[in-house]
Design a protein around this motif. Structure first.
Motif, mmCIF file in Angstrom:
data_model
loop_
_atom_site.group_PDB
_atom_site.id
_atom_site.type_symbol
_atom_site.label_atom_id
_atom_site.label_comp_id
_atom_site.label_asym_id
_atom_site.label_seq_id
_atom_site.Cartn_x
_atom_site.Cartn_y
_atom_site.Cartn_z
ATOM 1 N N ALA A 148 0.842 -1.202 0.000
ATOM 2 C CA ALA A 148 0.000 0.000 0.000
ATOM 3 C C ALA A 148 0.874 1.248 0.000
ATOM 4 O O ALA A 148 0.622 2.201 -0.748
ATOM 5 C CB ALA A 148 -0.928 -0.008 1.216
ATOM 6 N N ARG A 149 1.913 1.232 0.821
ATOM 7 C CA ARG A 149 2.801 2.390 0.904
ATOM 8 C C ARG A 149 3.519 2.622 -0.427
ATOM 9 O O ARG A 149 3.623 3.748 -0.908
ATOM 10 C CB ARG A 149 3.837 2.158 2.014
ATOM 11 N N ALA B 125 1.277 4.070 -3.182
ATOM 12 C CA ALA B 125 1.093 5.517 -2.999
ATOM 13 C C ALA B 125 2.350 6.270 -3.425
ATOM 14 O O ALA B 125 2.267 7.345 -4.044
ATOM 15 C CB ALA B 125 0.755 5.827 -1.541
ATOM 16 N N GLY C 52 2.211 8.818 -6.414
ATOM 17 C CA GLY C 52 2.593 10.199 -6.080
ATOM 18 C C GLY C 52 3.708 10.698 -6.993
ATOM 19 O O GLY C 52 3.686 11.851 -7.450
ATOM 20 N N GLU D 116 -7.397 13.640 -3.759
ATOM 21 C CA GLU D 116 -6.257 13.606 -2.837
ATOM 22 C C GLU D 116 -6.206 12.296 -2.063
ATOM 23 O O GLU D 116 -5.153 11.722 -1.840
ATOM 24 C CB GLU D 116 -6.361 14.744 -1.809
ATOM 25 N N GLN D 117 -7.397 11.862 -1.638
ATOM 26 C CA GLN D 117 -7.484 10.639 -0.840
ATOM 27 C C GLN D 117 -7.088 9.415 -1.668
ATOM 28 O O GLN D 117 -6.383 8.527 -1.182
ATOM 29 C CB GLN D 117 -8.912 10.498 -0.335
ATOM 30 N N MET E 139 -5.076 9.468 -4.250
ATOM 31 C CA MET E 139 -3.627 9.572 -4.481
ATOM 32 C C MET E 139 -2.850 9.121 -3.234
ATOM 33 O O MET E 139 -1.784 8.522 -3.348
ATOM 34 C CB MET E 139 -3.244 11.015 -4.836
ATOM 35 N N ALA E 140 -3.383 9.415 -2.046
ATOM 36 C CA ALA E 140 -2.685 9.084 -0.802
ATOM 37 C C ALA E 140 -2.804 7.605 -0.464
ATOM 38 O O ALA E 140 -1.941 7.046 0.210
ATOM 39 C CB ALA E 140 -3.236 9.929 0.347
ATOM 40 N N ASP E 141 -3.873 6.959 -0.916
ATOM 41 C CA ASP E 141 -4.070 5.553 -0.568
ATOM 42 C C ASP E 141 -4.746 4.794 -1.711
ATOM 43 O O ASP E 141 -5.887 4.357 -1.599
ATOM 44 C CB ASP E 141 -4.913 5.448 0.715
ATOM 45 N N PRO E 142 -4.018 4.643 -2.832
ATOM 46 C CA PRO E 142 -4.623 3.959 -3.988
ATOM 47 C C PRO E 142 -4.967 2.501 -3.680
ATOM 48 O O PRO E 142 -5.882 1.939 -4.284
ATOM 49 C CB PRO E 142 -3.552 4.068 -5.075
#
Lengths: 450, 450
Positions: free
Chosen positions: A12-13, A16, A20, A438-439, A441-444
């Motif tokens: 997950a990290r 993102a 990003g 934004e959300q 993009m932060a946690d695809p």
């Protein structure tokens, strides 16, 4: 944490991180992504594959990778699949828009309606109809709406989605989030906060500013280094209830002499119509609540002139000269329903009507006074006037700036410039959709798992 | 980055990690530190050795490590060697203090002096003498002062150390940082910001609050989730120039009717002395600048009563009843020089003097009006009244809270509580020293290398 959970968290990290990096660069090869993220090329290829499958990024053509001389395919954010819904309930209009992941506004609808007369469930039903039609259209375009944010003109408890008090709608403790029925998650947030984010993501691109959202109420959103300042409970930015004159006209908030009573849309229209026959037909408040400009026993009649006299030249920089700044006015199609009352004021101003001019002068002076308090407290780098103040900008911009200069010039090296928003009444709905983007993009990963 | 540079950077990061873990736990074994930081026990032992050698931590006794049954020595922050100097130049006093790394205040000195009469170089020379004496005492105690921060009552350019404008000192564009001569680095920062940090680190321990620093000027510092909000240029929190009444008495900032003109120390003393013979002897401004309370043509005479009437019960909650809250008053030794003018007001209040009571009522009402604007804009969780408002709290606290409630109660679920600071005039100097301690904790390697 089990091995599997640990792997999921890392994936997950990294998703993102890669997404990003693609967003930051615009378009970029897999090799460059590996360099930017520090991940191996194999890992990057796997992650990019997942993002392509989820419709979040696309490959575009082939390019020469200059540094190595090997051909590479560029990756960029896809605007073809994932999309966000922005919604707004305001006092006299509803607005919805669909924005894709590449931040292109794909659809927008507004509906003029007086929501002060309707119970919350009816307003929400009408908004639901408007939104459904737009979501259907989005689906026809191949888009998948993954979430929404709803803007409302009042402080919102972000945890529960309860609107504690929206005095201009007449709402108290409305559990708005629980009344919404959408096939995707929809959060509720304050309109002025979202309008500021709309300005950040879709407007001027300034990183530090105070955005003023002029409607029937007046909200503000403070953006500091590209981030919204919310305060301890998310209720920051209630500029409309900043004190202009402590013994001034009573306000629906319980106070007196709040900015809204001088520069809100109703106050402005009432003042502009003071000596015309249309007043009774359109006024929605008891006349006793809103004394006409200059006639109030509480507002010293000479106040706007006092400030104008303080700043040399201000008194001569009237609307006639200021109209030369008309290149800064948004195009007519941006005069959305929220501003139809204001378009009457605009036509009176163009005809040289004295009441309209005096009403704007009073509103601009009051905005300048309240904003001088705001600048002293929060120190923004610029002030962006949005909502009804965008079309009125050629008539009020200079006066707001002059009042600010008169009150702040001696204390500060530079008084923040006063500029006009290019988004007008759409700012909040755009900011709402932008928050969903934004959300993602932060946690695809959250999206790819569903 | 070379191998050596990379190693230095990693060591610096790990030293901060270990020191931070010690600070967070109070006292902790090496084994527990290894677990907390994820570093190996060998690495932790080496880092702890360096920190002990640098005098930043000490070993204390031996304890049983319950989990493993092996004996362990506890490590804690040392208060015996590294120390920080806090300094303050204010309008009518100088203050210095020494705080050790364990955050114990070791030395404090204040000097009553009217700095309005003196050129900056003279003020700095006097401050230098006061600081040298205290630093010498600190050295005798075995302490090493590693840095300082200087608080001044005005906006400071944090990059250049230039005080742009401190109107109450009569300073304009004073390159303060370059005039200081200390054998260690000293930064310059705004007094109100530092007083808020003093309150955060040495006072109530609340994480979210607006701290009001009442002196001759009035500053505020906003702390959000344990961090100071500075605004775009570091000039946020100028509460003293928030508008109370836009056509009110002229202010030295160039505006009119700023809070300072109603609730600043000079305004309060002038109002309290209005009908006494001591006025001429102590007033430092031309009488025309400061109309006596209630006599100003600009301030509606009935204003305080209007607000008192709005909040039921407020009119009956006079100073006599409020004096029951005297347990909340700081002890007499906290009435530092800055408050000697205020101690005269306090003695008049205790004698039941009407002028003093009316002056406090006017100041409290104005504070309530300005703070209602501040709460609307920045949404703090609590309001802490410091500086001269700390000893005055039993007379003004309830009235400030009542005005806030009258203006905010209908819009917000909860109006932020108004509480008293326990630090009084020392807050800024303590916050200044605390900032140096924070810096050492964040980057201990910088200290160990010197």
């Amino acid at each position: 944490m089990t091995q599997a959970l640990r792997h999921d968290a890392m994936r997950a990290r990294n998703l993102a991180l890669v997404l990003g990096a693609v967003g930051a660069r615009g378009s970029v090869t897999r090799a460059a992504l590996a360099e930017m993220t520090g991940l191996t090329k194999t890992t990057v290829s796997k992650l990019v594959g997942d993002l392509i499958e989820g419709g979040l990024v696309v490959e575009t053509g082939t390019v020469r990778d200059g540094e190595r001389g090997r051909p590479g395919v560029e990756i960029r954010i896809s605007g073809q699949r994932v999309a966000a819904l922005g919604l707004e309930i305001n006092v006299d209009y509803l607005a919805v828009c669909v924005v894709d992941l590449a931040r292109t506004v794909r659809l927008r609808r507004t509906q003029a309606v007086d929501n002060r007369a309707a119970p919350p469930v009816d307003v929400i039903a009408r908004l639901g109809d408007l939104a459904s039609a737009v979501v259907d259209e989005a689906v026809e375009k191949g888009l998948r709406v993954v979430g929404g944010v709803l803007a409302v003109p009042g402080p919102v408890d972000m945890t529960s989605g309860v609107v504690h008090n929206a005095p201009n709608l007449g709402w108290r403790d409305v559990p708005l989030a629980s009344l919404l029925r959408f096939p995707f998650p929809v959060r509720v947030e304050n309109e002025a906060n979202l309008a500021a984010l709309g300005e950040l993501w879709f407007g001027s691109g300034l990183p530090d500013f105070l955005h003023v959202s002029g409607e029937i109420g007046i909200g503000a959103g403070l953006v500091v280094r590209g981030r919204l300042f919310r305060g301890a409970h998310g209720f920051a930015g209630e500029l409309g209830h900043v004190v202009v004159s402590p013994a001034g006209p009573p306000c629906r908030c319980g106070g007196r002499g709040c900015l809204e009573q001088y520069a809100g849309q109703d106050a402005l229209l009432t003042a502009a119509r003071a000596a015309t026959s249309v007043r009774a037909a359109t006024s929605v408040r008891p006349a006793a609540d809103t004394p006409p400009a200059g006639a109030s026993r509480n507002v010293p009649a000479g106040i706007p002139h006092e400030d104008a006299a303080e700043s040399a030249g201000a008194a001569h920089e009237g609307p006639a000269e200021a109209a030369g700044a008309a290149r800064e006015t948004p195009p007519p199609e941006m005069l959305l329903p929220a501003q139809q009352g204001v378009s009457w004021v605009l036509s009176r101003l163009r005809e040289g009507d004295e009441n309209a001019r005096a009403a704007c002068e009073r509103a601009a002076w009051a905005l300048g006074v309240a904003l001088s308090s705001a600048v002293n407290l929060v120190d923004p780098d610029a002030i962006v006037l949005g909502g009804i103040y965008a079309p009125l900008f050629p008539w009020i911009g200079h006066m707001v700036a002059d009042t600010l200069k008169a009150r702040l010039g001696q204390m500060r090296g530079a008084v923040p410039p006063v500029v006009v928003s290019r988004l007008g009444a759409e700012a909040a709905a755009l900011g709402a959709a932008g928050q969903v983007i934004e959300q993602v993009m932060a946690d695809p990963a959250a999206l790819l798992h569903t």
